[in-house]
Design a protein around this motif. Structure first.
Motif, mmCIF file in Angstrom:
data_model
loop_
_atom_site.group_PDB
_atom_site.id
_atom_site.type_symbol
_atom_site.label_atom_id
_atom_site.label_comp_id
_atom_site.label_asym_id
_atom_site.label_seq_id
_atom_site.Cartn_x
_atom_site.Cartn_y
_atom_site.Cartn_z
ATOM 1 N N LEU A 117 35.852 33.590 31.465
ATOM 2 C CA LEU A 117 34.194 32.908 31.889
ATOM 3 C C LEU A 117 34.994 31.416 31.984
ATOM 4 N N ALA A 118 35.757 30.512 31.693
ATOM 5 C CA ALA A 118 35.950 29.541 32.473
ATOM 6 C C ALA A 118 35.557 30.396 34.050
ATOM 7 N N VAL A 119 36.946 31.005 35.063
ATOM 8 C CA VAL A 119 37.284 32.073 36.045
ATOM 9 C C VAL A 119 35.605 32.443 36.838
ATOM 10 N N LEU A 120 35.291 32.894 35.655
ATOM 11 C CA LEU A 120 33.576 33.724 36.112
ATOM 12 C C LEU A 120 32.417 32.573 36.576
ATOM 13 N N ALA A 121 32.925 31.289 35.353
ATOM 14 C CA ALA A 121 31.918 30.690 35.853
ATOM 15 C C ALA A 121 31.971 29.098 37.198
#
Length: 542
Positions: A117-121
């Motif tokens: 989720l951090a990479v996607l954010a």
């Protein structure tokens, strides 16, 4: 004797029921938690699929825009908002999954999900900046190079392939959904067997108690039932043949004594009951008549007060407005003072007529209004109504349109005071519910019959505003007494909801009709009246 044994058996059954209830509550909590974990896992997998689809749609939109196609900028904002909303929902679902399952086995899975989720954010944030700055490719630009640049923005984040990352997470979350479903099925199976066992124990206990008490209670209950049927049939000489020291013998003695006493008092009780029923019926009828009279009087009083408050407000407002405008500024010529006083007298005469009608309605409870019919020129009446509405329009910051030309062809048979009252209601509503800076127009036109036998010609008067409008759901009820729409109450808290109902009654009394049409651009009131059969015009005295 029976009481002690019955208490013991009921206590045993109650204990089994309480234990079964506790077991059911505990199993329900476990099952609910397991089902909720499966639902959260399914929502997370769905969120990743939605994010991938939204990203692909946004990529298509950017490609179309760069190729110079006619694209909707609102679609871009909608897709960006949808992606950001999906990210927020995935973060919330991830936190909920951690709260539902904090075991050591799931800790690594939660950590990998957070990292994803951090990479996607970061990828979504970069997409937002890139898409907002995207422009059509200049003429002669290398489309392949632009596509590769776009692919780097959409498919790479922190050196990782976003498409592969999303696909891996979709696969992992799908496996988690299957795992949670299997766990939920196993939990339901255990709960099912626990409930079946508890039900079997409870059924066995209840069956044993039923067999025991069935044998012990059959004969006493049969004799007591026979005695009760005898009392029900009116055979008061019957006595229950039960002896001993148990509870049933005590009940039998009491019933026998009651039968003897009932036999003595039956006649006297019957006579007293009949007298009471007659008195209650008489008093009930008197109270119903009094309540109906009170309700009718209260309804008449409320209707009268509402009519008075509405009908007196508009003329008094016009009189005060005329006086304020006349007294404002420097001295004016005598003719202007005379004209203002003439309009005040006209409005005062209208006010007096309204007061007479309200008093007549209060005395006789009649809602019909007497009309003095004579030829009336609607062009001249419209000019007078616009002059009377001008003070209110100035206070509301609303512009009134030009008065219709006096053609002499728009003549109707009617009461000039009533028609002026009707036009005053329409202009008052249009002005009050217009926004500051808006405009209210009044038009008068002659409608010819389409065929020789299609009926007489009619005069159509339209009052059109650019105000708050009326919703389609509320439009059929605007003529109901005391009804005010949502927009009207929000725009102007004061008001009784009587004006349009009175206006329609006046239109019908003149043989015409009043209809309303409203949309986003405003409201249009259309008054249709039959043309006068004579052409000699009698004007209301000034």
């Amino acid at each position: 004797m029976f009481r002690r044994r019955l208490t013991l058996v009921l206590g045993l059954i109650s204990t089994v029921v309480v234990l079964a209830a506790l077991l059911a509550a505990a199993s329900l909590a476990v099952t609910e938690r397991q089902v909720l974990r499966g639902r959260v896992a399914s929502d997370i997998a769905t969120g990743f699929i939605q994010l991938s689809a939204q990203k692909q749609r946004l990529r298509t939109w950017v490609a179309q825009m760069q190729q110079g196609a006619d694209v909707d900028m609102g679609v871009r904002a909608e897709l960006l908002a949808a992606m950001q909303g999906t990210m927020k929902r995935l973060e919330g679902l991830t936190q909920q999954a951690i709260e539902l399952d904090g075991s050591a086995e799931s800790r690594e899975e939660h950590l990998r999900r957070r990292e994803t989720l951090a990479v996607l954010a970061q990828s979504v944030a970069g997409l937002v900046r890139s898409v907002e700055n995207a422009q059509p490719l200049p003429r002669g630009a290398d489309a392949r190079e632009a596509w590769e640049a776009q692919s780097r923005v959409f498919d790479m984040a922190q050196g990782q392939d976003v498409r592969k990352l999303i696909a891996e997470n979709i696969a992992r979350e799908t496996a988690a959904v299957q795992r949670e479903r299997a766990a939920a099925d196993a939990t339901l199976s255990v709960v099912r067997w626990l409930w079946l066992g508890a039900a079997a124990v409870l059924a066995a206990t209840a069956l044993a108690a039923l067999l025991y008490f069935g044998r012990a209670l059959r004969q006493p209950l049969h004799l007591l039932s026979e005695g009760a049927r005898a009392l029900q049939d009116g055979r008061l000489s019957h006595r229950i043949p039960l002896s001993g020291r148990d509870e049933f013998a005590d009940v039998a003695r009491s019933v026998n004594a009651l039968a003897a006493e009932l036999e003595q008092h039956r006649a006297r009780e019957s006579a007293q009951r009949q007298r009471l029923e007659d008195q209650v019926a008489a008093r009930t009828q008197e109270l119903a008549d009094a309540l109906a009279s009170l309700r009718q009087a209260d309804a008449q009083r409320r209707r009268l007060f509402a009519d008075i408050s509405h009908e007196l407000r508009t003329p008094t407002t016009v009189i005060r407005g005329e006086a304020e405008i006349t007294l404002r500024g420097v001295d004016k010529p005598a003719i202007e003072y005379r004209q203002a006083l003439t309009r005040i007298v006209d409005t005062a005469r209208q006010l007096g007529s309204v007061i007479d009608d309200l008093l007549a309605m209060a005395r006789s409870d009649m809602e019909s209004l007497s009309l003095t019919r004579e030829p009336v020129d609607l062009d001249e009446l419209a000019c007078e109504a616009l002059l009377q509405a001008r003070p209110l329009a100035e206070r509301q910051g609303v512009r009134l349109g030009e008065a219709p030309p006096r053609t002499g062809r728009h003549v109707v048979d009617g009461d000039a005071l009533r028609l002026r009252q009707l036009l005053g209601v329409l202009l008052d509503n249009a002005t009050r519910y217009s926004k500051p800076g808006g405009q209210v127009d009044l038009d008068v036109s002659l409608l010819r019959a389409e065929e020789p036998s299609g009926g007489p010609a009619t005069v159509q008067l339209q009052v059109h505003d650019r105000g708050i409008g009326i919703s389609a759901a509320e439009l059929p009820r605007v003529f109901d007494r005391h009804f005010r729409g949502t927009n009207a109450r929000r725009h102007s808290p004061e008001g009784s909801g009587l004006g349009l109902g009175i206006a329609r009654s006046l239109a019908q009394a003149h043989g015409g009709k009043l209809v309303l049409d409203s949309d986003a651009s405003g409201t249009r009131a259309v008054l249709t009246l039959p043309v006068a059969t004579t052409t000699v015009i009698s004007r209301a005295p000034a």
